[in-house]
Design an enzyme around this catalytic site. Sequence first.
Site, PDB file in Angstrom:
ATOM      1  N   GLU A   1       0.465  -1.732  -0.010  1.00 36.54           N
ATOM      2  CA  GLU A   1       0.044   0.152  -0.232  1.00 36.54           C
ATOM      3  C   GLU A   1       0.832   1.208  -0.296  1.00 36.54           C
ATOM      4  O   GLU A   1       1.364   1.498   0.200  1.00 36.54           O
ATOM      5  CB  GLU A   1      -1.188   0.198   1.216  1.00 36.54           C
ATOM      6  CG  GLU A   1      -0.714   0.127   2.617  1.00 36.54           C
ATOM      7  CD  GLU A   1      -1.145   0.219   3.780  1.00 36.54           C
ATOM      8  OE1 GLU A   1      -1.381   1.486   3.821  1.00 36.54           O
ATOM      9  OE2 GLU A   1      -1.368  -0.160   4.477  1.00 36.54           O
TER      10      GLU A   1
ATOM     11  N   LYS B   1      -5.434  10.230   1.576  1.00 36.77           N
ATOM     12  CA  LYS B   1      -5.231   8.619   1.570  1.00 36.77           C
ATOM     13  C   LYS B   1      -6.389   8.503   0.981  1.00 36.77           C
ATOM     14  O   LYS B   1      -7.933   9.816   0.806  1.00 36.77           O
ATOM     15  CB  LYS B   1      -5.779   8.628   3.593  1.00 36.77           C
ATOM     16  CG  LYS B   1      -6.116   7.452   3.924  1.00 36.77           C
ATOM     17  CD  LYS B   1      -5.779   7.224   5.269  1.00 36.77           C
ATOM     18  CE  LYS B   1      -7.427   5.967   5.242  1.00 36.77           C
ATOM     19  NZ  LYS B   1      -7.708   6.888   7.328  1.00 36.77           N
TER      20      LYS B   1
ATOM     21  N   VAL C   1      -5.802  -0.272   2.769  1.00 40.22           N
ATOM     22  CA  VAL C   1      -5.683  -1.109   2.598  1.00 40.22           C
ATOM     23  C   VAL C   1      -7.144  -1.774   2.035  1.00 40.22           C
ATOM     24  O   VAL C   1      -6.254  -2.457   1.225  1.00 40.22           O
ATOM     25  CB  VAL C   1      -6.103  -2.227   3.947  1.00 40.22           C
ATOM     26  CG1 VAL C   1      -6.149  -3.425   4.006  1.00 40.22           C
ATOM     27  CG2 VAL C   1      -4.147  -2.238   5.067  1.00 40.22           C
TER      28      VAL C   1
ATOM     29  N   ASP D   1     -17.955   3.861  12.939  1.00 42.76           N
ATOM     30  CA  ASP D   1     -16.461   4.011  12.581  1.00 42.76           C
ATOM     31  C   ASP D   1     -15.712   2.409  12.391  1.00 42.76           C
ATOM     32  O   ASP D   1     -15.350   1.373  13.511  1.00 42.76           O
ATOM     33  CB  ASP D   1     -15.580   4.536  13.226  1.00 42.76           C
ATOM     34  CG  ASP D   1     -14.679   5.231  12.363  1.00 42.76           C
ATOM     35  OD1 ASP D   1     -14.088   4.318  11.625  1.00 42.76           O
ATOM     36  OD2 ASP D   1     -13.355   6.050  12.720  1.00 42.76           O
TER      37      ASP D   1
ATOM     38  N   SER E   1     -13.458   0.485   9.757  1.00 41.05           N
ATOM     39  CA  SER E   1     -12.871   0.636   8.613  1.00 41.05           C
ATOM     40  C   SER E   1     -12.994   0.291   7.076  1.00 41.05           C
ATOM     41  O   SER E   1     -13.891  -1.638   7.299  1.00 41.05           O
ATOM     42  CB  SER E   1     -11.874   0.284   8.687  1.00 41.05           C
ATOM     43  OG  SER E   1     -10.469  -0.006   7.544  1.00 41.05           O
ATOM     44  N   ALA E   2     -13.199   0.518   5.736  1.00 38.17           N
ATOM     45  CA  ALA E   2     -13.912   0.115   4.615  1.00 38.17           C
ATOM     46  C   ALA E   2     -12.720  -1.368   4.124  1.00 38.17           C
ATOM     47  O   ALA E   2     -12.857  -2.232   3.331  1.00 38.17           O
ATOM     48  CB  ALA E   2     -13.793   0.827   3.649  1.00 38.17           C
ATOM     49  N   ASP E   3     -11.880  -1.253   5.256  1.00 35.73           N
ATOM     50  CA  ASP E   3     -10.783  -2.260   5.585  1.00 35.73           C
ATOM     51  C   ASP E   3     -11.151  -3.870   5.287  1.00 35.73           C
ATOM     52  O   ASP E   3     -11.112  -4.252   4.500  1.00 35.73           O
ATOM     53  CB  ASP E   3      -9.225  -2.171   6.220  1.00 35.73           C
ATOM     54  CG  ASP E   3      -8.929  -0.847   5.385  1.00 35.73           C
ATOM     55  OD1 ASP E   3      -8.570  -0.492   4.395  1.00 35.73           O
ATOM     56  OD2 ASP E   3      -7.477  -0.832   6.403  1.00 35.73           O
TER      57      ASP E   3
ATOM     58  N   LYS F   1      -5.139  -2.734  13.908  1.00 38.06           N
ATOM     59  CA  LYS F   1      -4.161  -1.121  14.060  1.00 38.06           C
ATOM     60  C   LYS F   1      -3.886  -1.681  15.611  1.00 38.06           C
ATOM     61  O   LYS F   1      -5.535  -1.094  16.301  1.00 38.06           O
ATOM     62  CB  LYS F   1      -4.300   0.127  13.293  1.00 38.06           C
ATOM     63  CG  LYS F   1      -3.454   0.019  12.446  1.00 38.06           C
ATOM     64  CD  LYS F   1      -3.544   1.447  11.410  1.00 38.06           C
ATOM     65  CE  LYS F   1      -3.378   1.325  10.726  1.00 38.06           C
ATOM     66  NZ  LYS F   1      -2.016   0.687   9.693  1.00 38.06           N
TER      67      LYS F   1
HETATM   68  N1  PSU Z   1      -0.592   4.127   8.080  1.00 32.66           N
HETATM   69  C1  PSU Z   1      -0.339   5.206   8.438  1.00 32.66           C
HETATM   70  N2  PSU Z   1      -1.849   6.180   8.488  1.00 32.66           N
HETATM   71  C2  PSU Z   1      -2.957   6.053   8.062  1.00 32.66           C
HETATM   72  C3  PSU Z   1      -3.061   3.907   7.641  1.00 32.66           C
HETATM   73  C4  PSU Z   1      -2.316   3.490   7.915  1.00 32.66           C
HETATM   74  O1  PSU Z   1      -0.096   5.816   9.255  1.00 32.66           O
HETATM   75  O2  PSU Z   1      -4.258   6.241   7.665  1.00 32.66           O
HETATM   76  C5  PSU Z   1      -4.349   3.359   6.665  1.00 32.66           C
HETATM   77  C6  PSU Z   1      -4.332   2.155   6.436  1.00 32.66           C
HETATM   78  O3  PSU Z   1      -4.114   2.386   5.258  1.00 32.66           O
HETATM   79  C7  PSU Z   1      -4.959   1.343   6.613  1.00 32.66           C
HETATM   80  C8  PSU Z   1      -6.262   3.294   7.092  1.00 32.66           C
HETATM   81  O4  PSU Z   1      -6.087   0.537   5.467  1.00 32.66           O
HETATM   82  O5  PSU Z   1      -5.666   3.338   7.317  1.00 32.66           O
HETATM   83  C9  PSU Z   1      -7.079   2.710   7.941  1.00 32.66           C
HETATM   84  O6  PSU Z   1      -7.561   3.488   7.857  1.00 32.66           O
HETATM   85  P1  PSU Z   1      -9.527   3.911   7.681  1.00 32.66           P
HETATM   86  O7  PSU Z   1      -9.906   3.014   9.637  1.00 32.66           O
HETATM   87  O8  PSU Z   1      -9.832   4.906   7.946  1.00 32.66           O
HETATM   88  O9  PSU Z   1     -10.087   2.832   6.902  1.00 32.66           O
HETATM   89 MN    MN Z   2     -12.421   5.322   9.588  1.00 33.35          MN
END
Ligand code: PSU
Ligand code: MN
Length: 308
Positions: free
Chosen positions: A32, A92, A112, A144, A146-148, A165
Amino acid sequence: MNISKVNVQAYIDFSPEVAHALQAKLPIVALESTIIATNLNHPTNVERALHAQALVREQGGVPATIGVVEGRIKMGLSDADIDRFGRFGAPKMSTRDIAATVALRKDGATTVASTLWLAKQVGIQVFATGGIGGVHYGGERSMDVSADLSELASAPLCVVCSGPKAVLDPQRTLEVLETLGVPVVGYRTDTLPGFYTRSTGLDVDQRIDDLADVAAMLKAQRALKLSQAILVCNPVPQAYAMDQTLVHTSIQEALAQAEAKGIQGKDLTPYLLGVIHELTQGQNRVTNRELIYDNVRVAAQLAAHISA
Ligand code: PSU
Ligand code: MN
C-alpha cells in the site's frame, strides 16, 4: 494472467517489472502507499518503502507498490513516484475515493481497502501491510468501521499483517471479520497479534506454521469461489515488540485527545498514530518498521509457494 484482458487496463499503468511478473506468473507482493504518504517524514518514508520492495526482491519476488498519480493508477509506483508521495504527501484514498481520484486526475495513496480492490483487478494474490483497519473503540455507536473490513470480504487474496492496528478494538474487529466470512490465520501463533505487541489474547480461527499450508488454503478458497481474503496474522518479531502497559496507556491518552478534539472519519487513524508516536518517543515507529519488514518477507515467501 493475460493483462490485455483486464478491462480496467485503460486506467492502469503497469511498471515494466510488474507487467512482466504478471505475464510470467512470478510471485508478486502488493504494497500500500498510505504508509508512505502520511505520518512519516521524508526521506524516512521513502527509504522504508524502497527497503520493503528490496526485501520482496531478496526473496525472489516482485513488489507492486500501488498508488494513483495524476489520475493514473500505478501498478508498481516508480522510485520517482514514491519520492513524490514521500516528499509532498498524497491524499489517503480508500475504495470509495478511487473513481474521483482517477476522474479528477488527482494523486491518491492506497489504504488496505483500495490496495485490495486494485490488486484483485489484476490478479495479484498476496498483499503485505503493517496492520489492517477495523472497528474503532466505540464503533458500535459511531459506526466507525474501516472499509478495509468490507474489502477483505470481497478480495480472495492473502493479506499478511500484524493484526488490526493497535488503536482499534480487536475483539469487535474479530467479530466483524467473522460476520463477513474472513478466515483469520495465526502464522505460528494461536492468538490474534496486537500490532505493536505479539498478542491480544484473542484466539484466531486457525494456527498455521507452514506457508505451504496457507498457499493450499488460498487455492481452496479460490477454487471454491469463496470471495474473502485470508488474513494471515504474523506477530511483530519478539525483539521489537513493545511493552503492553506503555502501549495501553498511550492508546488511552490518544483516544481521549481525539475525542476532545472531535477527530473522526478518515483522519482518526493517522491522528491516533501521531499521538502515540509522541507518547512513546517514536518507539512505535521502530516497531512499525520492523513488523512491516517481517510481514513483507513472509508475504514474499508465501507468494513463492502460491506461484510454485
Ligand atoms: N498508516 C498510517 N496512517 C493510515 C494508515 C496506515 O500511518 O491512515 C491506513 C492504512 O492504509 C489502513 C487505513 O488501510 O489506515 C485504515 O483507515 P480507516 O480506519 O480510515 O479505514
Ligand atoms: Mn474509519
